[in-house]
Enzyme design. Structure first.
Site, PDB file in Angstrom:
ATOM      1  N   GLY A   1      53.828  32.160 -22.826  1.00 14.75           N
ATOM      2  CA  GLY A   1      53.125  33.415 -23.039  1.00 14.75           C
ATOM      3  C   GLY A   1      53.867  34.557 -22.381  1.00 14.75           C
ATOM      4  O   GLY A   1      54.487  34.377 -21.330  1.00 14.75           O
TER       5      GLY A   1
ATOM      6  N   GLY B   1      53.847  39.130 -21.942  1.00 17.61           N
ATOM      7  CA  GLY B   1      53.278  40.433 -22.213  1.00 17.61           C
ATOM      8  C   GLY B   1      54.132  41.508 -21.593  1.00 17.61           C
ATOM      9  O   GLY B   1      55.241  41.253 -21.114  1.00 17.61           O
TER      10      GLY B   1
ATOM     11  N   MET C   1      53.821  43.088 -18.841  1.00 15.45           N
ATOM     12  CA  MET C   1      53.960  43.034 -17.389  1.00 15.45           C
ATOM     13  C   MET C   1      54.615  41.755 -16.885  1.00 15.45           C
ATOM     14  O   MET C   1      55.225  41.754 -15.818  1.00 15.45           O
ATOM     15  CB  MET C   1      52.589  43.168 -16.736  1.00 15.45           C
ATOM     16  N   GLY C   2      54.484  40.666 -17.612  1.00 15.38           N
ATOM     17  CA  GLY C   2      55.009  39.421 -17.086  1.00 15.38           C
ATOM     18  C   GLY C   2      55.011  38.317 -18.106  1.00 15.38           C
ATOM     19  O   GLY C   2      54.771  38.541 -19.298  1.00 15.38           O
TER      20      GLY C   2
ATOM     21  N   VAL D   1      54.435  33.752 -18.636  1.00 12.23           N
ATOM     22  CA  VAL D   1      53.878  32.504 -18.126  1.00 12.23           C
ATOM     23  C   VAL D   1      54.670  31.348 -18.733  1.00 12.23           C
ATOM     24  O   VAL D   1      54.955  31.336 -19.934  1.00 12.23           O
ATOM     25  CB  VAL D   1      52.384  32.362 -18.477  1.00 12.23           C
TER      26      VAL D   1
ATOM     27  N   LYS E   1      53.345  31.872 -13.465  1.00 14.80           N
ATOM     28  CA  LYS E   1      53.293  33.268 -13.893  1.00 14.80           C
ATOM     29  C   LYS E   1      54.265  34.089 -13.053  1.00 14.80           C
ATOM     30  O   LYS E   1      54.281  33.973 -11.825  1.00 14.80           O
ATOM     31  CB  LYS E   1      51.882  33.831 -13.734  1.00 14.80           C
TER      32      LYS E   1
ATOM     33  N   ASP F   1      38.620  43.779 -14.849  1.00 10.00           N
ATOM     34  CA  ASP F   1      39.192  43.725 -16.199  1.00 10.00           C
ATOM     35  C   ASP F   1      38.602  42.537 -16.949  1.00 10.00           C
ATOM     36  O   ASP F   1      39.307  41.779 -17.615  1.00 10.00           O
ATOM     37  CB  ASP F   1      40.713  43.638 -16.154  1.00 10.00           C
TER      38      ASP F   1
END
Length: 388
Positions: free
Chosen positions: A51, A53, A55-56, A58, A72, A165
């Site tokens: 995974g 995105g 920002m980071g 996994v 992560k 969030d």
């Protein structure tokens, strides 16, 4: 393993059997893809990317004497930003303290070449937003998963931790061999600690007036950039209840500003006004959602524990007769707005926007594509006219 909060760990990265000490090493930092095959801290071998995105990322990883894990990391170019690194470390601190069946377990934390990482339990299943993409869940399943979400959130609130969030994308559902479903809260990247005596004083990572969160789930005060407390999480939980029982967000708006305005001024619709096909839910469920999503924080449940007790008090909701996996939903008359996540670090699952039904979602994306193409064409024509 115990997390040492007062110091930065010196950990190493192994490449083909050669170990490089990470302290003070800022060059040759690994990128997202070439981390695969590396060994973090001498014990976590990165197997594959699962995974990613903004920002980071996994990864799936293995360790010598234990089950596979999820690792992560912040993207390497973000690891040098002090605020983002501190936010990442706050997430680690929160998750280490929240040992609960309905909260993702974190086993380790470290820094490699200036790049922070979390070693977490590896989950198999589906994010909750994907489960409701094609419509609401059967009421007994929806009730059980919402009860678990609130149970995990209530535990966090009891430890003076806010999520900030909360959304279906940040709830992961694993299914055991016997069919038992377990919901776990993910992504405490916007976590806030509200008890300095328990957690120690820490720098506030946001300033009053800044807006952080995901618009469809944000309480009015959060939309305004005002300080939030447990009641902000309660509001988001109310949105989740509505979404899981209906397959829709309470407010289906086309842009962020309209969504904020809806949170400020629009009344919450009844779940039974949305559902069709003879599906009827107890009026008490509407009452719970409306109270959780009250415009004024003082009118809401004061924390997730109070909201959980109200949900559990609804007669028959958790023991309703078996229903189809997804109940029919009536259109609200507006196309759904896609998720617009703000600031949270990426988790293992890919974001999937909640849908009003596959046809409505497809129409929405087609409309966006057509409008985008038309706008580009208009700009090109204007450019030719002006240049002539």
């Amino acid at each position: 393993m115990t997390l040492c909060l007062g110091r930065v760990w010196r950990v190493g990265l192994t490449w083909g059997g050669q170990r490089e000490e990470s302290a003070h090493v800022q060059s040759g930092r690994p990128t997202v893809m070439n981390l695969i095959g590396a060994v973090l801290d001498g014990r976590y071998r990165i197997l594959e990317l699962i995974g990613e995105g903004a920002m980071g990322a996994v990864y799936r990883a293995e360790q010598p004497n234990g089950p596979q894990l999820a690792i992560k990391v912040l993207h390497e170019e973000l690891g040098d930003q002090a605020e983002l690194r501190e936010r990442f470390e706050r997430e680690a601190r929160a998750l280490f303290a929240l040992e609960h069946p309905n909260v993702l377990a974190v086993h380790d934390f470290g820094i490699v070449n200036g790049m922070p990482y979390l070693a977490m339990e590896l989950l198999s299943g589906s994010p909750l937003d994907a489960m409701v993409e094609d419509g609401p869940l059967a009421p007994p399943i929806a009730y059980d998963l919402c009860r678990q979400v609130l149970t995990g959130l209530a535990f966090a609130h009891s430890k003076s931790v806010l999520h900030r969030d909360l959304k279906t994308e940040n709830v992961f559902v694993s299914t055991a061999a016997d069919g038992t479903m377990t919901a776990k809260l993910l992504d405490f990247g916007l976590v806030k600690f509200v008890d300095d005596d328990r957690w120690g004083e820490s720098k506030n990572l946001t300033v009053q007036g800044s807006v952080m969160g995901t618009p469809a789930y944000m309480a009015p005060e959060q939309c305004a950039g005002a300080p939030v407390d447990t009641r902000g999480d309660v509001y988001s939980a109310g949105v989740i209840l509505f979404e899981v029982f209906t397959g829709l967000w309470p407010f289906m708006e086309e842009d962020r500003i309209s969504m904020f305005q809806a949170h400020f001024g629009k009344p919450v619709p009844s779940v039974n006004d949305v559902l069709e096909g003879g599906v009827r839910l107890p009026a008490e469920l509407d009452a719970v959602i409306v109270k959780a999503m009250a415009k004024k924080a003082t009118d809401r449940y004061q924390d997730a524990g109070e909201m959980l007790r109200a949900l559990e008090a609804i007669p028959g909701l958790g023991t309703a007769a078996a229903a189809p996996a997804h109940a029919p939903v009536a259109p609200l008359g507006q196309a759904p707005v896609a998720h617009a996540p703000v600031a949270p670090i990426a988790s293992a699952q890919q974001p999937i926007a909640p849908a009003q039904g596959s046809n409505d979602k497809t129409l929405f994306y087609v409309m966006i594509a057509v409008l985008s193409i038309a706008a580009i064409a208009l700009v090109a024509v204007l450019g030719l006219v002006l240049s002539g």
